[in-house]
Design a protein around this motif. Structure first.
Motif, PDB file in Angstrom:
ATOM      1  N   PRO A   7     -17.478 -35.321  -1.260  1.00  0.00           N
ATOM      2  CA  PRO A   7     -16.972 -34.164  -0.365  1.00  0.00           C
ATOM      3  C   PRO A   7     -17.707 -32.992  -0.403  1.00  0.00           C
ATOM      4  O   PRO A   7     -18.375 -32.668  -1.391  1.00  0.00           O
ATOM      5  CB  PRO A   7     -15.488 -33.922  -0.796  1.00  0.00           C
ATOM      6  N   SER A   8     -17.989 -32.481   0.887  1.00  0.00           N
ATOM      7  CA  SER A   8     -18.762 -31.406   1.108  1.00  0.00           C
ATOM      8  C   SER A   8     -18.259 -30.204   0.211  1.00  0.00           C
ATOM      9  O   SER A   8     -19.110 -29.239  -0.204  1.00  0.00           O
ATOM     10  CB  SER A   8     -18.799 -30.958   2.443  1.00  0.00           C
ATOM     11  N   ASN A   9     -17.185 -29.836   0.040  1.00  0.00           N
ATOM     12  CA  ASN A   9     -16.444 -28.719  -0.851  1.00  0.00           C
ATOM     13  C   ASN A   9     -16.795 -28.978  -2.146  1.00  0.00           C
ATOM     14  O   ASN A   9     -17.410 -27.942  -2.758  1.00  0.00           O
ATOM     15  CB  ASN A   9     -15.216 -28.549  -0.659  1.00  0.00           C
ATOM     16  N   VAL A  10     -16.858 -30.188  -2.835  1.00  0.00           N
ATOM     17  CA  VAL A  10     -17.188 -30.429  -4.117  1.00  0.00           C
ATOM     18  C   VAL A  10     -18.879 -30.028  -4.350  1.00  0.00           C
ATOM     19  O   VAL A  10     -19.282 -29.644  -5.185  1.00  0.00           O
ATOM     20  CB  VAL A  10     -17.178 -31.877  -4.419  1.00  0.00           C
ATOM     21  N   LEU A  11     -19.565 -30.376  -3.143  1.00  0.00           N
ATOM     22  CA  LEU A  11     -20.952 -30.136  -3.345  1.00  0.00           C
ATOM     23  C   LEU A  11     -21.472 -28.610  -3.208  1.00  0.00           C
ATOM     24  O   LEU A  11     -22.330 -28.182  -3.699  1.00  0.00           O
ATOM     25  CB  LEU A  11     -21.746 -30.955  -2.117  1.00  0.00           C
ATOM     26  N   GLU A  12     -20.491 -27.895  -2.537  1.00  0.00           N
ATOM     27  CA  GLU A  12     -20.777 -26.538  -2.377  1.00  0.00           C
ATOM     28  C   GLU A  12     -20.641 -26.021  -3.521  1.00  0.00           C
ATOM     29  O   GLU A  12     -21.093 -24.903  -4.156  1.00  0.00           O
ATOM     30  CB  GLU A  12     -19.808 -25.866  -1.168  1.00  0.00           C
TER      31      GLU A  12
END
Length: 110
Positions: A7-12
């Protein structure tokens, strides 16, 4: 198919952690060390476990390494130690899982 996309929040969060040294710091909560050896828990399985408890608490207290938060982990280590000694004394071989558990408790994680 391949590996599922993160998920994008994990990547951020991962990128922020890797590229911002300030985020790598964790606030440590100060804890007091145990000053006097506490009595062995009454649920320890045998005298070998109690003896190991007495031995390790003295060493850890002398080096200011024993805290209230570490008592249950220490007790579990002593219980496993006591069962291992009991098995060996009876001429039995402990299961690999029990040896692995003991090794996990006693190995240096650094």
């Amino acid at each position: 198919m391949g590996r599922p996309r993160l998920p994008s929040n994990v990547l951020e969060l991962r990128n922020a952690f890797l590229h911002d040294p300030q985020r790598r710091r964790f606030d440590l909560i100060p804890v007091d060390t145990v000053a006097n050896p506490p009595p062995a828990p009454d649920w320890l399985p045998n005298a070998h476990a109690v003896k190991e408890w007495d031995r390790l608490t003295r060493i850890l207290i002398a080096n200011k390494l024993l805290t209230e938060g570490g008592l249950s982990a220490l007790a579990t280590l002593c219980a496993v130690h006591g069962k291992l000694v009991q098995l060996w004394a009876a001429g039995e071989t402990p299961k690999a899982a029990m040896l692995a558990q003991y090794r996990g408790f006693t190995s240096d994680s650094d």
